[in-house]
Design a protein around this motif. Sequence first.
Motif, PDB file in Angstrom:
ATOM      1  N   TYR A   1      72.128  56.224  37.903  1.00  9.81           N
ATOM      2  CA  TYR A   1      73.005  57.045  38.506  1.00  9.81           C
ATOM      3  C   TYR A   1      74.407  56.557  38.278  1.00  9.81           C
ATOM      4  CZ  TYR A   1      75.705  59.556  41.913  1.00  9.81           C
ATOM      5  OH  TYR A   1      76.659  60.118  42.678  1.00  9.81           O
ATOM      6  N   ASN A   2      74.369  55.134  38.669  1.00 14.06           N
ATOM      7  CA  ASN A   2      75.817  54.720  38.504  1.00 14.06           C
ATOM      8  C   ASN A   2      76.426  54.508  36.754  1.00 14.06           C
ATOM      9  OD1 ASN A   2      76.217  54.360  41.021  1.00 14.06           O
ATOM     10  ND2 ASN A   2      75.244  52.373  41.091  1.00 14.06           N
TER      11      ASN A   2
ATOM     12  N   VAL B   1      74.614  59.184  35.077  1.00 20.58           N
ATOM     13  CA  VAL B   1      74.813  60.137  35.881  1.00 20.58           C
ATOM     14  C   VAL B   1      76.098  60.455  36.452  1.00 20.58           C
ATOM     15  CG1 VAL B   1      73.930  61.708  37.676  1.00 20.58           C
ATOM     16  CG2 VAL B   1      72.220  60.398  36.392  1.00 20.58           C
ATOM     17  N   ARG B   2      76.696  59.512  37.001  1.00 17.34           N
ATOM     18  CA  ARG B   2      77.843  59.432  37.839  1.00 17.34           C
ATOM     19  C   ARG B   2      78.886  59.825  36.529  1.00 17.34           C
ATOM     20  NH1 ARG B   2      81.760  55.770  39.191  1.00 17.34           N
ATOM     21  NH2 ARG B   2      82.909  56.347  41.026  1.00 17.34           N
TER      22      ARG B   2
ATOM     23  N   ASN C   1      78.821  63.188  35.295  1.00 16.46           N
ATOM     24  CA  ASN C   1      79.254  64.108  36.325  1.00 16.46           C
ATOM     25  C   ASN C   1      80.942  64.064  36.156  1.00 16.46           C
ATOM     26  OD1 ASN C   1      76.791  65.124  37.487  1.00 16.46           O
ATOM     27  ND2 ASN C   1      76.863  63.424  39.018  1.00 16.46           N
TER      28      ASN C   1
END
Length: 518
Positions: A193-194, A197-198, A201
């Motif tokens: 995520y870090n 994905v982040r 985004n």
Amino acid sequence: MIAFLFVTIFPLGLIAISYNTILTNQASTLEDDYQSEISSENLLLNPIHILSTATMTDFHNLVHVADTNPDVLTRRDYLENSNKELTSRYSFLVVRKGGQDFYIGNKKVYNKLDPLPGFRSFEPGYTDAISIDNGYLIKQKDFYLSDHTYAQLFLVTDYSEILPRWKNLIRQLMFSGALILLGTAALLVIWLYNGIVRPLNILRIATMQIGAGDLDTPVRVNSTDEIGELCRDFEEMRIRLKEMIEDRIRYEQDTRDMMSNMAHDLQTPLTSIKGYSEGILDGVANTPEKQTKYLKTIYSKANDMSYLVDQLSVFSKVEQNNLPYHFISIPLDGYFSDCVEEFALDMETKHIKMHYKNTCPENIRIYGDPEQLKRVIINIVNNSVKYLDKSSGNIWITLQELPDARPNIPLYRQLNPDGTDKEMDLTPPLPPRFVRVDIRDDGSGIDPESLPHIFQRFYRADASRGSKKRGSGLGLAIVTRIIEDHGGRVWADSTPGEGTCISFTLKETDNHTSQTNN
């Protein structure tokens, strides 16, 4: 690569460490309980074998006694002492004599067992046996006493203690493995995520903002992996795109300003031409002298209009990189003398005196396009006249040859086949020599902040001061392009209040043939 290592090696390493810790701890506990060396591999793969080997030394000692001195096994004190030692290892003794129970070390457990096997020494080659009975490991030894009475020795070990431990060990291993996998998965999800994905985004939001026309929001990502490189490339693209759009907006604004200035500059001579023409038609110029004056003024204003239109035409060709050239060998002094003589007549009407000085050796020729070089001189002189800021002034055109840059290499002597030698000049091809041209005025000068920008297109040094002077801002930009295409360079020096000097260099030539370059 990090993700692969994280998914494979990291959890496998943690599982190996945890399994080894759990197995070592359990094996150490069993070693203390059974007073025997127990390996972690056997504890995991063959726990029953551990009990078998845990009391095997005791059993072998009892077998040795049965084989060498069997009557000792009928002594109560010996059996009690031996059974007491075995109790600490969850074991006890049973001795039968003549088919009858002679000694039972633990009657409570003995009563739970199935009937123990009978005497079997008559079987060929039989010595002892190991069997499992309802959670107990039984080692059996059949032997004869000194009076030829048959007897039996049983060593019974309770393995109900180790099986729960073994099951608990398996549960611990499974739980630790599952916990490690879940923890690894959780850390991987957080990392993904870090790390992926982040930033994606952020890129998605930045893409939407750019699509909506917002180029001011930066893309901030601190990671150094591939996604971070992508984000940094995206940020560089955003910056370049913003600069391109700003340059385009500035270019369009400069173009509008240029058209506005050109319209004003065209309107002024058109108004004069219209006014003087009406004066002639209306009979105001009723004398030959007035008519001649009016016609000269109309001619001068028409030349100004022609110059402005020509500037637009040249600028269009410069923008399309399609400025035509016809390079020939030009006599330096004759060319500039003619130009100065031509300009001097026009400058006299504006109360400006032209000065010309040539310090170059005679018969020097330059390589260039006469028409385009004349445009260079016209643009620089007109720029000086435009910013003279006084009723009369001076313009100096000075020519000088730049120092020779050729290397000083001595002659080289080469031996001929006939034994004689000759001198050979091995000097490499000479670099081009240049002539420096300085066009200086005694006008108002240019302030130091504006001086580095005067060769940029559309730039006007007086724009910020609200001067009434108008212009296209293309003259010196066209000069720069033409001089660079001739292989020279152009620069400026200025002192506010004293004047400005525009300098450029031109290549010398000896024997060049004419050629056309578009």
